[in-house]
Design an enzyme around this catalytic site. Structure first.
Site, PDB file in Angstrom:
ATOM      1  N   HIS A 262       0.905  -3.728   9.248  1.00  0.00           N
ATOM      2  CA  HIS A 262       2.282  -3.471   8.832  1.00  0.00           C
ATOM      3  C   HIS A 262       3.085  -2.882   9.974  1.00  0.00           C
ATOM      4  O   HIS A 262       2.567  -2.113  10.791  1.00  0.00           O
ATOM      5  CB  HIS A 262       2.334  -2.488   7.653  1.00  0.00           C
ATOM      6  CG  HIS A 262       2.165  -3.141   6.316  1.00  0.00           C
ATOM      7  ND1 HIS A 262       3.054  -4.063   5.819  1.00  0.00           N
ATOM      8  CD2 HIS A 262       1.206  -2.999   5.371  1.00  0.00           C
ATOM      9  CE1 HIS A 262       2.646  -4.463   4.620  1.00  0.00           C
ATOM     10  NE2 HIS A 262       1.520  -3.836   4.342  1.00  0.00           N
TER      11      HIS A 262
ATOM     12  N   HIS B 120       0.827  -1.204   0.000  1.00  0.00           N
ATOM     13  CA  HIS B 120       0.000   0.000   0.000  1.00  0.00           C
ATOM     14  C   HIS B 120       0.866   1.260   0.000  1.00  0.00           C
ATOM     15  O   HIS B 120       0.585   2.220  -0.727  1.00  0.00           O
ATOM     16  CB  HIS B 120      -0.922   0.026   1.222  1.00  0.00           C
ATOM     17  CG  HIS B 120      -2.152  -0.806   1.091  1.00  0.00           C
ATOM     18  ND1 HIS B 120      -2.124  -2.173   0.965  1.00  0.00           N
ATOM     19  CD2 HIS B 120      -3.479  -0.445   1.068  1.00  0.00           C
ATOM     20  CE1 HIS B 120      -3.367  -2.634   0.890  1.00  0.00           C
ATOM     21  NE2 HIS B 120      -4.205  -1.606   0.931  1.00  0.00           N
TER      22      HIS B 120
END
Length: 222
Positions: A185, A136
């Site tokens: 993440h 992302h």
């Protein structure tokens, strides 16, 4: 003419400098990851960001993270490229497809290379696959950065260029932040994604300019 050449040298020199700096930044994160020097940094940032969690903020972070998904980038890249083709901006359409499409493939290659598992500290959404570097974060830097670059070249008006850069920068930051907030993440994944995404973008901008120059030389009268 001399002033114009000086500006051109400064511009292209800046592109090379940014490419080198962001590539170096990525390998610095890789080195820190391999020596486990990022553990304390990651834990500190995760604890701080996830201390902000509440229902309304989570909904907003999910919204931002969806603006950095593979589905969104695929659809948006197709729509924008089609618009450019309709406007007969074929070179720009090809640039936008390649920088985003190959960027996604490059991210997949890097994830398979490093095979870092995702964090298990309070994940708020389900996310499969490997963690490093953040797709992302890398994808948002490439997509919104490339879009901002195109707008700088194709749109007239300094305020429009400024607004496009500010919006792009804000989107990149918020998408990266959302990945940490949602617990899918590590901060080092996001930092690495930003770094390698920026390096990839600047490489393709340089390649675009080189192709422009070669075409102009070929088409110019002898």
């Amino acid at each position: 003419m001399q002033q114009k050449n000086s500006r051109a040298y400064a511009y292209y020199g800046s592109l090379v400098l940014f490419l080198v700096l962001f590539t170096w930044g990525f390998f610095e994160v890789v080195e820190a990851l391999q020596t486990n020097e990022v553990a304390a940094f990651d834990t500190k940032i995760i604890n701080e960001v996830q201390s902000w969690i509440n229902e309304g903020r989570t909904a907003r972070m999910i919204f931002f993270t969806n603006l950095g998904s593979v589905l969104f980038f695929s659809v948006a890249t197709g729509v924008i490229s089609l618009f450019l083709v309709i406007r007969r901006r074929y070179g720009w359409a090809l640039f936008f497809v390649l920088v985003n499409g190959l960027g996604g493939a490059f991210n997949h290659f890097l994830k398979e290379l490093f095979q870092r598992q995702r964090p298990d500290i309070l994940p708020l959404i389900e996310q499969g696959g490997y963690s490093f570097p953040s797709g992302h974060s890398m994808g948002s830097f490439i997509f919104y950065g490339a879009l901002s670059f195109m707008l700088f070249r194709l749109v007239h008006g300094k305020w429009k260029k400024t607004v496009s850069a500010l919006v792009a920068g804000s989107m990149i930051f918020l998408i990266g932040l959302s990945r940490i907030y949602l617990g899918v993440h590590y901060p080092s994944d996001v930092a690495a994604g930003f770094s390698i995404g920026a390096a990839w973008l600047f490489f393709w901008i340089m390649l675009f300019h080189f192709t422009e120059y070669r075409l102009a030389r070929r088409l110019s009268p002898r």
